[in-house]
Enzyme design. Structure first.
Site, PDB file in Angstrom:
ATOM      1  N   TYR A  14       9.737  22.382  66.955  1.00  0.00           N
ATOM      2  CA  TYR A  14      10.221  23.282  66.730  1.00  0.00           C
ATOM      3  C   TYR A  14      11.344  24.051  68.324  1.00  0.00           C
ATOM      4  O   TYR A  14      11.087  25.265  68.643  1.00  0.00           O
ATOM      5  CB  TYR A  14       8.975  24.657  66.571  1.00  0.00           C
ATOM      6  N   ASP A  59      -3.118  21.047  68.475  1.00  0.00           N
ATOM      7  CA  ASP A  59      -2.745  19.215  68.714  1.00  0.00           C
ATOM      8  C   ASP A  59      -2.491  19.041  70.071  1.00  0.00           C
ATOM      9  O   ASP A  59      -2.788  18.530  70.928  1.00  0.00           O
ATOM     10  CB  ASP A  59      -1.256  18.624  67.715  1.00  0.00           C
ATOM     11  N   HIS A 112      11.129  14.660  65.912  1.00  0.00           N
ATOM     12  CA  HIS A 112      10.394  14.576  64.876  1.00  0.00           C
ATOM     13  C   HIS A 112      11.017  16.928  64.725  1.00  0.00           C
ATOM     14  O   HIS A 112      10.657  17.112  65.855  1.00  0.00           O
ATOM     15  CB  HIS A 112       9.521  14.702  64.014  1.00  0.00           C
ATOM     16  N   TYR A 145       7.159  28.948  57.839  1.00  0.00           N
ATOM     17  CA  TYR A 145       6.273  29.887  58.490  1.00  0.00           C
ATOM     18  C   TYR A 145       6.389  29.995  60.430  1.00  0.00           C
ATOM     19  O   TYR A 145       6.729  30.433  60.730  1.00  0.00           O
ATOM     20  CB  TYR A 145       5.307  29.900  58.708  1.00  0.00           C
ATOM     21  N   ARG A 146       8.085  29.015  60.108  1.00  0.00           N
ATOM     22  CA  ARG A 146       8.370  28.576  61.954  1.00  0.00           C
ATOM     23  C   ARG A 146       9.397  27.692  61.410  1.00  0.00           C
ATOM     24  O   ARG A 146       9.351  26.383  60.830  1.00  0.00           O
ATOM     25  CB  ARG A 146       7.396  28.209  62.089  1.00  0.00           C
TER      26      ARG A 146
HETATM   27  C1  EUG Z   1       1.534  20.257  62.809  1.00  0.00           C
HETATM   28  C2  EUG Z   1       0.993  21.473  62.775  1.00  0.00           C
HETATM   29  C3  EUG Z   1       1.426  23.076  62.721  1.00  0.00           C
HETATM   30  C4  EUG Z   1       2.913  23.085  62.655  1.00  0.00           C
HETATM   31  C5  EUG Z   1       3.115  21.275  62.628  1.00  0.00           C
HETATM   32  C6  EUG Z   1       2.725  20.231  62.806  1.00  0.00           C
HETATM   33  C7  EUG Z   1       0.476  19.211  62.710  1.00  0.00           C
HETATM   34  C8  EUG Z   1       0.755  18.418  63.299  1.00  0.00           C
HETATM   35  C9  EUG Z   1       0.686  24.425  61.022  1.00  0.00           C
HETATM   36  O1  EUG Z   1       1.121  24.003  62.527  1.00  0.00           O
HETATM   37  O2  EUG Z   1       3.483  23.562  62.820  1.00  0.00           O
HETATM   38  C10 EUG Z   1       0.365  17.345  62.934  1.00  0.00           C
END
Ligand code: EUG
Length: 540
Positions: free
Chosen positions: A92, A151, A400, A485-486
């Site tokens: 992000y 994570d 990514h 959302y983001r």
């Molecule tokens: C993840 C969780 C997120 C996101 C992108 C990736 C997790 C990946 C909901 O939040 O926006 C395993």
């Protein structure tokens, strides 16, 4: 030479840097190429291209007073600033700004855990505190709380929640912004405010009661550029007695509809409090060896029909869909909750159940090692295996970006969204990493999120093509009512443009606020589509 922001004179930039040094100490202002390069987004979709959005310098204050001084200096010289907490917003945007030439306001030194209360169950932290730091603090003191963790353990509660990040424990805590309570914020002009009960001198309930009196403004400081958050409170789970998990599988394609309805009932009633997990076991696990029989079925024109897949699933003894449940609480209570969940799901003919692992808190090191660590309150970085070289992946990626649209919590919406995203990926050529039947994530209790990774390439022509395709997928999905959302800075204008009700009146409202509180437009210009007035005119 740093890339200066457009319109800023080298002399003014140089003088601002000298004043930053006087404010925070020379060793905490970074201007060398090698230091500034650390603030690049290592997952940039502009990898190796001149358009990559890069900072000009960074400044790392240690105290709130220093943050205020830095903002005042930035206003004097009109230097664009971009605050980060631990700067790990990978996928992000990382720690890179929206506007090239911005100076990163790096809050990593403000890493004090100010308070953790395990009777009222809250923490008060500074932005540089990581989840690892908070975990260490809690465990060194034996405090009876269970942290809700995303994570990336190197991320920070402040940064993660301000970006609307999420975690893996109870429904109440997984939404990190929703479970915060109280903020301290340096406004763009350097003024300091505290929200909620924090506005009361000698406040006794800053982390207990959110709203104070009058407007509740905390939301304005998330995914925005209206202030630099320097303290933030978070509610915490009490340490539960035990953990239990179990899975239901159902045999038919259309069973997804009652499966989700029952899940919603159980979750919204508080009968299951952990994070559910939807799956499609019919296709095997993520690392299942390819099955030629399934492959042939899927690759014929139009793909396999639901009836064919149902028959295949029956032959293989696999359900069509699965839903894993997790429970935190007293042993007897969560056993009864799982029993009640089984009763409810049993209304779907052919539903089958499997008990998963159960533990007592605190877990043994062996139990932690076997668990998905973040679900049992242990911060971790194993998610960064995504795209890495492995026995299953001979061609590692260079990072990514996430495509993460919100979808309503119904089975039919999942089926509709699968088609919309699969068709959009086909139409645009965007390599959305997904299986044959991508399922949404269930972090948020009240809405699904589909999460697709798009791998970054070392070949700029591939990234360029994917950027175009990404922008098109955003539009196609929004036409069907599915919006992100983001998103990384590269796509924030595109995503915000889809929130267009009444001729973009929400964005215009944000711009009105921006102009009022940051007339020089120096804080995080462009974040989530909010550009300062002067740049808005140029963009239009
Ligand atoms: C993840 C969780 C997120 C996101 C992108 C990736 C997790 C990946 C909901 O939040 O926006 C395993």
């Amino acid at each position: 030479m740093p890339k200066l922001p457009a319109g800023l004179r080298a002399n003014d930039f140089g003088e601002a840097i000298r004043q930053f040094e006087a404010a925070v100490g020379k060793q905490w202002v970074f201007t060398s190429d090698e230091d500034v390069a650390l603030y690049r987004d290592s997952y940039s979709v502009f990898l190796g291209e001149p358009e990559e959005i890069v900072a000009s310098a960074a400044v790392a204050p240690d105290t709130v007073e220093q943050v205020q001084k830095v903002m005042k200096i930035a206003n004097t010289f009109k230097v664009p600033m971009f605050p980060i907490s631990t700067g790990k917003n990978l996928g992000y945007g990382g720690s890179a700004p929206n506007l090239s030439g911005s100076v990163v306001l790096d809050l990593k030194r403000m890493n004090r855990v100010l308070e953790v209360d395990d009777k009222r169950h809250f923490a008060l932290v500074e932005p540089g505190v990581s989840y690892f730091d908070l975990y260490r603090y809690v465990h060194e003191r034996g405090l009876k709380v269970l942290l809700d963790l995303p994570d990336p353990g190197w991320g920070s509660p402040v940064g993660n929640s301000l970006d609307h990040g999420v975690g893996y424990s109870t429904g109440e805590m997984r939404d990190h912004f929703a479970s915060h309570c109280g903020m301290e914020v340096v406004l763009p002009n350097g003024e300091l405010i505290r929200t909620g009960m924090g506005a009361v001198p000698n406040a006794k309930t800053w982390q207990d009661y959110r709203y104070g009196a009058g407007p509740y403004v905390d939301g304005m400081f998330s995914q925005s550029n209206f202030g630099v958050v320097t303290k933030m409170g978070f509610w915490l789970n009490p340490l539960p007695d035990a953990y239990l998990s179990g899975t239901v599988t159902v045999p038919k394609h259309q069973d997804l509809v009652p499966l989700v309805d029952i899940l919603n009932y159980l979750e919204n009633s508080g009968i299951t409090n952990g994070m559910p997990q939807l799956g499609s076991p019919i296709f095997g696990g993520p690392f299942a060896p390819p099955d030629p029989e399934l492959g042939a079925m899927m690759s014929k024109p139009g793909g396999a029909t639901p009836a064919e897949l149902e028959a295949y699933g029956a032959r293989k003894g696999r359900g069509y869909w699965s839903c894993g449940l997790q429970f935190y609480g007293p042993e007897k209570v969560i056993a009864a909750q799982w029993e009640h969940a089984r009763e409810k799901f049993s209304s779907i003919p052919g539903a089958k159940f499997q008990d998963g692992p159960s533990y007592k808190f605190p877990l043994t090191p062996e139990q932690i090692e076997k668990s998905h660590k973040v679900t049992v309150g242990v911060p971790d970085l194993s998610i960064f295996m995504i795209g890495a070289r492995s026995p299953f992946n001979a061609n590692p990626s260079h990072g990514h970006v996430w495509f993460s649209p919100i979808v309503p919590r119904t089975g039919q919406a999942i089926l509709d969204a699968q088609k919309v995203f699969t068709d959009a990926a086909g139409e645009t050529g965007l390599p959305l990493l997904n299986g044959p039947a991508p399922l949404p994530a269930t972090y948020y209790k009240r809405a699904f999120i589909f999460i697709f990774g798009i791998m970054v390439s070392t070949d700029p022509s591939v990234n360029k093509k994917n950027r175009e395709a990404f922008r098109n997928v955003i539009k196609i999905a929004a036409e069907k009512g599915f919006v992100e959302y983001r998103t990384p800075p590269a796509f924030q204008d595109d995503v915000v443009a889809t929130y267009s009700f009444n001729n973009h009146s929400l964005l215009r409202f944000h711009e009105t606020i921006k102009d009022a509180i940051d007339p020089n437009g120096i804080l995080a210009a462009g974040r989530y589509g909010i550009w300062p007035k002067a740049m808005r005119a140029k963009k239009a």
